[in-house]
Design a protein around this motif. Structure first.
Motif, PDB file in Angstrom:
ATOM      1  N   VAL A  32       0.836  -1.205   0.000  1.00 11.68           N
ATOM      2  CA  VAL A  32       0.000   0.000   0.000  1.00 11.68           C
ATOM      3  C   VAL A  32       0.867   1.250   0.000  1.00 11.68           C
ATOM      4  N   THR A 124     -11.323   2.691  -2.287  1.00 11.41           N
ATOM      5  CA  THR A 124     -10.411   1.572  -2.545  1.00 11.41           C
ATOM      6  C   THR A 124     -10.328   0.742  -1.279  1.00 11.41           C
ATOM      7  N   ILE A 126      -8.780  -2.513   0.574  1.00 13.84           N
ATOM      8  CA  ILE A 126      -7.735  -3.535   0.570  1.00 13.84           C
ATOM      9  C   ILE A 126      -8.024  -4.488   1.722  1.00 13.84           C
ATOM     10  N   THR A 187       1.119  -7.597  -6.686  1.00  7.67           N
ATOM     11  CA  THR A 187       0.053  -7.091  -5.827  1.00  7.67           C
ATOM     12  C   THR A 187       0.136  -5.575  -5.685  1.00  7.67           C
ATOM     13  N   ILE A 191      -2.872  -2.968  -6.571  1.00  7.36           N
ATOM     14  CA  ILE A 191      -3.361  -1.968  -5.620  1.00  7.36           C
ATOM     15  C   ILE A 191      -3.283  -0.573  -6.232  1.00  7.36           C
ATOM     16  N   VAL A 203      -9.490  -5.040  -3.515  1.00  3.84           N
ATOM     17  CA  VAL A 203      -8.398  -5.981  -3.742  1.00  3.84           C
ATOM     18  C   VAL A 203      -8.333  -6.906  -2.531  1.00  3.84           C
TER      19      VAL A 203
END
Length: 286
Positions: A32, A124, A126, A187, A191, A203
């Motif tokens: 991230v 978003t 995660i 990944t 992201i 995600v």
């Protein structure tokens, strides 16, 4: 995480973190941070430290909001997406990132997940998915595989697990993807793409929990669990050309759904503007 990113994007006084040795959550937090760093330093985006908000709920994963040095809020269990919805609706120009766990977002927070996806609000999300409730004692979660053991399923879990990425896509999310901690570079890219997407983006990132999930289910240590991800979580470009025999027990990682749906906060603003214009015309007639 490179030391320059640690000093730039982490609250140093909150370290060391609470995660167990071998936990995959630190890898996801690093992904991230790297994605945000690349976006902040990209002149073609409007990402800035001041317009990024990190929201989390309760659980192992949700401690990440306290470690990342952005505008952040650590909320109640299962309510991260609800708080994030309020933030995005109050100021649609903000980039709102939700860090949540599989239990936090798909059990107590499940309705918030599906309705945010249905509305296609520009968040978003995660999900740090470790197949179990870690911080609260190792209870089984909605993603614990059938037959696997947990504190609250000592003889094996009877439930079929959620596939959170497909759940979000089925609820109407315009972007749904899957990643894991072994394929960290891929990944991070996913992201980043999710953060650039206009609309609801989720995600689902497979973490590893050697302390509770791995130990109870004889999955080996963190290294063995990462090797399992290496061998069984396959990037989409390879997954699509593998034979049915080779796909046995495998799952794809990558983007599972990507659509161009109207974004909710923009549609809401159009409604406000339309009625404001109507009110102005009626006032002029009077």
């Amino acid at each position: 995480m490179p030391s320059d990113l640690i000093h730039q994007y982490m609250r140093i006084d909150h370290l060391p973190h609470i995660w167990c040795p071998g936990c995959g959550n630190g890898v996801i937090m690093r992904d991230v941070a790297v994605a945000l760093d690349e976006l902040i330093n990209d002149p073609d985006t409007d990402f800035d430290r001041d317009n990024i908000v990190i929201v989390s709920g309760i659980g192992c994963s949700s401690r990440a909001a306290g470690y990342l040095d952005f505008n952040s809020i650590h909320t109640t269990h299962g309510r991260a997406i609800a708080f994030a919805t309020g933030i995005k609706m109050a100021n649609p120009k903000l980039h709102v990132v939700v860090l949540t766990g599989d239990g936090d977002c798909s059990a107590i927070g499940g309705n918030h997940l599906i309705h945010a996806a249905r509305r296609n609000l520009g968040l978003t999300v995660i999900c740090f998915n470790n197949d179990i409730y870690g911080m609260t004692g190792g209870q089984y979660s909605p993603t614990t595989p059938t037959g696997d053991k947990a504190t609250t399923a000592p003889y094996g879990n009877l439930d079929r697990p959620f596939d959170i990425a497909l759940l979000a896509a089925g609820a109407g999310a315009s972007f749904a993807a899957r990643g894991d901690v072994f394929h960290a570079r891929e990944t991070t890219a996913i992201i980043k793409q999710a953060m650039l997407h206009k609309g609801f983006a989720l995600v689902d990132v497979y973490s590893v929990c050697p302390t509770y999930y791995g130990r109870k289910n004889k999955k080996g240590d963190a290294v063995e669990m990462l090797k399992w991800q290496r061998d069984n979580l396959i990037p989409m470009n390879r997954f699509n050309v593998m034979t049915p025999e080779d796909l046995a027990g495998k799952k794809p990682i990558g983007i599972l759904a990507e659509n161009d749906f109207p974004e909710y906060s923009e549609e809401y603003q159009k409604l406000i503007d339309r009625f404001a214009a109507k009110g102005k015309k009626e006032g002029e007639r009077r």
